[in-house]
Every structure is written in C-alpha cells, then in structure tokens.
Design an enzyme around this catalytic site. Structure first.
Site, PDB file in Angstrom:
ATOM      1  N   ARG A  77       0.833  -1.204   0.000  1.00  0.00           N
ATOM      2  CA  ARG A  77       0.000   0.000   0.000  1.00  0.00           C
ATOM      3  C   ARG A  77       0.875   1.266   0.000  1.00  0.00           C
ATOM      4  NH1 ARG A  77      -3.582   2.480   4.448  1.00  0.00           N
ATOM      5  NH2 ARG A  77      -5.205   3.519   3.222  1.00  0.00           N
ATOM      6  N   HIS A 133       0.555   4.415  -2.470  1.00  0.00           N
ATOM      7  CA  HIS A 133       0.346   5.771  -1.958  1.00  0.00           C
ATOM      8  C   HIS A 133       1.492   6.701  -2.333  1.00  0.00           C
ATOM      9  CE1 HIS A 133      -3.065   5.039   1.170  1.00  0.00           C
ATOM     10  NE2 HIS A 133      -3.270   4.413   0.044  1.00  0.00           N
ATOM     11  N   ASN A 143      -2.918   7.905   5.207  1.00  0.00           N
ATOM     12  CA  ASN A 143      -1.612   7.261   5.413  1.00  0.00           C
ATOM     13  C   ASN A 143      -1.347   6.865   6.864  1.00  0.00           C
ATOM     14  OD1 ASN A 143      -0.779   7.220   2.768  1.00  0.00           O
ATOM     15  ND2 ASN A 143       0.103   9.290   2.857  1.00  0.00           N
ATOM     16  N   HIS A 193      -6.295  -5.939  -2.396  1.00  0.00           N
ATOM     17  CA  HIS A 193      -7.076  -6.074  -1.155  1.00  0.00           C
ATOM     18  C   HIS A 193      -7.307  -7.538  -0.775  1.00  0.00           C
ATOM     19  CE1 HIS A 193      -8.801  -1.713  -1.269  1.00  0.00           C
ATOM     20  NE2 HIS A 193      -7.506  -1.755  -1.084  1.00  0.00           N
TER      21      HIS A 193
HETATM   22  C1  HEM Z   1      -9.053   1.629  -5.762  1.00  0.00           C
HETATM   23  C2  HEM Z   1      -8.882   2.489  -4.811  1.00  0.00           C
HETATM   24  C3  HEM Z   1      -8.449   2.098  -3.436  1.00  0.00           C
HETATM   25  C4  HEM Z   1      -9.015   2.505  -2.278  1.00  0.00           C
HETATM   26  C5  HEM Z   1     -10.200   3.457  -2.121  1.00  0.00           C
HETATM   27  C6  HEM Z   1      -8.302   1.869  -1.203  1.00  0.00           C
HETATM   28  C7  HEM Z   1      -8.561   2.073   0.137  1.00  0.00           C
HETATM   29  C8  HEM Z   1      -7.976   1.347   1.149  1.00  0.00           C
HETATM   30  C9  HEM Z   1      -8.282   1.504   2.558  1.00  0.00           C
HETATM   31  C10 HEM Z   1      -9.261   2.496   3.136  1.00  0.00           C
HETATM   32  C11 HEM Z   1      -7.563   0.580   3.230  1.00  0.00           C
HETATM   33  C12 HEM Z   1      -7.575   0.313   4.733  1.00  0.00           C
HETATM   34  C13 HEM Z   1      -6.357   0.873   5.396  1.00  0.00           C
HETATM   35  C14 HEM Z   1      -6.387   0.675   6.886  1.00  0.00           C
HETATM   36  O1  HEM Z   1      -7.420   0.917   7.501  1.00  0.00           O
HETATM   37  O2  HEM Z   1      -5.354   0.263   7.462  1.00  0.00           O
HETATM   38  C15 HEM Z   1      -6.787  -0.137   2.272  1.00  0.00           C
HETATM   39  C16 HEM Z   1      -5.918  -1.151   2.587  1.00  0.00           C
HETATM   40  C17 HEM Z   1      -5.068  -1.714   1.674  1.00  0.00           C
HETATM   41  N1  HEM Z   1      -4.936  -1.382   0.348  1.00  0.00           N
HETATM   42 FE1  HEM Z   1      -6.178  -0.212  -0.696  1.00  0.00          FE
HETATM   43  N2  HEM Z   1      -7.314   1.091  -1.740  1.00  0.00           N
HETATM   44  C18 HEM Z   1      -7.370   1.198  -3.097  1.00  0.00           C
HETATM   45  C19 HEM Z   1      -6.489   0.618  -3.992  1.00  0.00           C
HETATM   46  C20 HEM Z   1      -5.399  -0.111  -3.628  1.00  0.00           C
HETATM   47  C21 HEM Z   1      -4.331  -0.480  -4.507  1.00  0.00           C
HETATM   48  C22 HEM Z   1      -4.205  -0.020  -5.951  1.00  0.00           C
HETATM   49  C23 HEM Z   1      -3.471  -1.233  -3.791  1.00  0.00           C
HETATM   50  C24 HEM Z   1      -2.170  -1.856  -4.217  1.00  0.00           C
HETATM   51  C25 HEM Z   1      -1.925  -2.320  -5.393  1.00  0.00           C
HETATM   52  C26 HEM Z   1      -3.998  -1.351  -2.465  1.00  0.00           C
HETATM   53  C27 HEM Z   1      -3.455  -2.090  -1.460  1.00  0.00           C
HETATM   54  C28 HEM Z   1      -3.949  -2.142  -0.174  1.00  0.00           C
HETATM   55  C29 HEM Z   1      -3.431  -3.040   0.847  1.00  0.00           C
HETATM   56  C30 HEM Z   1      -2.354  -4.076   0.663  1.00  0.00           C
HETATM   57  C31 HEM Z   1      -4.125  -2.755   2.013  1.00  0.00           C
HETATM   58  C32 HEM Z   1      -3.932  -3.389   3.399  1.00  0.00           C
HETATM   59  C33 HEM Z   1      -3.021  -2.492   4.219  1.00  0.00           C
HETATM   60  C34 HEM Z   1      -2.715  -2.980   5.620  1.00  0.00           C
HETATM   61  O3  HEM Z   1      -3.020  -4.105   5.994  1.00  0.00           O
HETATM   62  O4  HEM Z   1      -2.093  -2.213   6.365  1.00  0.00           O
HETATM   63  N3  HEM Z   1      -5.159  -0.634  -2.401  1.00  0.00           N
HETATM   64  N4  HEM Z   1      -7.040   0.353   1.018  1.00  0.00           N
END
Ligand code: HEM
Length: 330
Positions: free
Chosen positions: A68, A72, A99, A197
C-alpha cells in the site's frame, strides 16, 4: 479458412509485439529499465530482498502496508519517495489521514542503510520502495514481476496533496475511474490493482456507514451481503474507531485471487470495492479475473504494478538520491 486463421494469428502476434515494444519504448523514454543498478550496484536488489525477507520472517503482516505504501507513493507526486519523508512541522504525506495506518518504514530504512554501506549515493529510496513492494508479495506467495528501476527521489512532501490524490474507500466508480485515469491507469488496472485487497486490513470507521446509516435512515448498504453485514456489525460498533478487519477473511496474509470472488458475492469490504460492479467494463474485468486461474491474475497484477511504478517518475538529473529516505539531502 486457413488464410483467415493465419491473418488473425498474425494480427494478434503483431498487436502483442507492438504492445511489448511500446511498453519498452515508454520505460526507456522515462529513463527506467530493469536492472538499472546492474553495473553501479550489482547487489542492490539482493540487499533489498534480504531486508524484506528478514523483516517478514518476524512479521508477515508487514507485507500489506508495504504494498500500500508504494501505491500511496505513486499516486502523490509520482513514484519518487515523497511518502517516506518526515517534515519537522508534521505536514508531510505520512500524516495525512489515508496514510495513518501505513507501517514498515523501518524496513525501507534498513534496506537503504545496507545499500549506503555497499554503494553510497547510488540507489534511490523510491526504487527501494518499488523493489520492497514486489519482494513482499513474493513472501506472501503472491506474484513476482521485473521491477523497472532508475527512479530518483523527490524533494517535497505535502499533507494536502496526499488527501486530494489518494482514493477514498467511500468513492463511487466514476471517481475511481477518473482518479486512476488521471494517473495514466485504465479500468483494467483499477480492477487488477484493487486485487491487492486480498491481503491486509481495513478499519471499522471505513465501513460503519455501510453497516448502520447508509442513506441517513439507519439502514445498511444494499450492495453489501446481508449475512456479511450482520457479522461485521458484531465486530464494529457504530462508534468504533480502532478495530482492524481482515479484508479477505481467513487468508489476509496470503496473496491469492479470492478478492474477486468476494467482491462478486457482495462481500468486498469497502464501497470502493463494491463499486467495481457498477460499471460494465470494470464488472466484466472483475468477473473475468474471477473465472480465470491464479496465473492470469498474477501476470496482470505484475503488468499493472509496473505501469503504476512509472507514474510521475523523476529520472536523469531530476531530483536526487537521498542518503536517508526520511529527509532530503542537506
Ligand atoms: C481503488 C482504490 C483504493 C481505495 C479506495 C483503497 C482504500 C484502502 C483503505 C481504506 C484501506 C484500509 C487501510 C487501513 O485501515 O489500514 C486499504 C488497505 C489496503 N490497500 Fe487499498 N485502496 C485502493 C487501492 C489499492 C491499490 C491499488 C493497492 C495496491 C496495489 C492497495 C493495497 C492495499 C493493501 C495491501 C491494504 C492493506 C493495508 C494494511 O493491511 O495495512 N489498495 N485500502
């Protein structure tokens, strides 16, 4: 008939060839290439890999925030390491709301420190992050891809730019498509990269509106499976701001294709996940990913990650090679 088949296969071959050539030409024009450090710091990629493997041996959950972090970084000012900077006044990207749950910055620091010992001033922080994201996915049994390198590091980090450039979990499909498009990514990239995700966590405040008050009438989101909503309500009370939720329950530490099945069953965690079903094209990419085998998703994911890794890069004489990823050189 044979002539027609021949013409079609020639056409497909030429299309694939032109696609490969244009991808190669694009990365060359940007100044990126696979193996950029082969001569200047031959052990660079190995050193990064070692740092990631060592850290994730102790804590597998670091993989998700590291992926992530790269996303970002790339969406704000391009992939130039601005997400890594610490400003004294705290008005840096790291402190922007989207972030606040990023973790694993110390892994970037460790890898960079080892690189500075081996070949000082050569390997950029933005390249370290690009390599770390790939290596972390390999540890989680996910895809591998050839990372283009040659990025240089930016000098600026700005909290409000992070807020305005990063997609929100409350976004609808048209704003997601527009945001990805503005970064040079298409609808397929949006679907494929959302497949990230399959690992990691979200948190209750990102979904309490879906569970308790979707249209202001105490209702829940009709696009969320009712059984899933019931079990989520047991975990997230309306005022809960801290509890973490596995995005792919049961396999949140394994990179697999189950995200697409979950979303198609209306069990995607965020509105932005569910929204992928609201556009004909993104829906059909999603259903195709679901029907295809794992290797198709893995291959597509690598292609889209390389594409994302080209956003707004600084190369040649632009930017600098930071000595410490948290601050610009004095
Ligand atoms: C399409 C738009 C996207 C939105 C609106 C979005 C939003 C989010 C949000 C709100 C979280 C939760 C973070 C937390 O509460 O710790 C999250 C987690 C995550 N996102 Fe996305 N995301 C998007 C696209 C992506 C993309 C493109 C990737 C990577 C290629 C990605 C990878 C991840 C990963 C791996 C997590 C887990 C992070 C953790 O466990 O700390 N996301 N995302």
């Amino acid at each position: 008939m044979a002539a027609l088949k021949m013409t079609i296969s020639c056409f497909v071959f030429l299309q694939v060839l032109s696609c490969l050539l244009s991808s190669f030409a694009l990365s060359k024009a940007l100044g990126l290439k696979v193996g950029f450090y082969d001569m200047s710091c031959p052990k660079a990629e190995l050193i990064v890999k070692k740092s990631v493997f060592e850290a994730m041996k102790k804590d597998l959950t670091l993989g998700a925030p590291l992926l992530r972090m790269f996303f970002h970084d790339c969406f704000v000012r391009g992939c130039e390491g601005s997400v890594l900077l610490d400003l004294k006044n705290k008005k840096d990207e790291k402190n922007a709301i989207p972030n606040l749950f990023l973790r694993g910055f110390e892994i970037i620091d460790d890898a960079k420190a080892a690189l500075e010992k081996e070949c000082p001033g050569i390997v950029s922080c933005s390249d370290v992050l690009a390599l770390v994201a790939r290596d972390a996915m390999v540890v989680l049994n996910g895809p591998s891809w050839e990372v283009e390198t040659g990025r240089r590091d930016g000098l600026v980090s700005n909290i409000s730019e992070a807020l305005s450039n990063l997609p929100s979990p409350f976004n609808n499909i048209s704003s997601l498509i527009t945001q990805f498009h503005s970064k040079g990514l298409n609808k397929k990239d949006l679907v494929v990269l959302s497949g990230g995700h399959t690992i990691g966590n979200g948190h209750c405040p990102q979904i309490t509106n879906r569970l308790y008050n979707f249209t202001g009438k105490g209702d829940s989101d009709p696009n969320l499976d009712t059984g899933y909503a019931t079990s989520l309500r047991k975990i997230c009370k309306p005022t809960d701001t801290t509890t973490a939720l596995e995005m792919d329950p049961g396999s949140f530490k394994t990179f697999d294709e189950s995200y697409f099945k979950l979303v198609s069953k209306r069990r995607g965690l965020f509105q932005s996940d569910a929204a992928l079903l609201d556009n004909q094209e993104t829906k059909s990419y999603l259903l195709n990913q679901m029907k295809s085998d794992r290797s198709t998703f893995f291959k597509d994911f690598g292609v889209s990650m390389v594409k994302m890794g080209r956003i707004g890069v600084l190369t040649g004489k632009a930017g600098q090679i930071r000595k410490n990823c948290r601050m610009v050189n004095k």
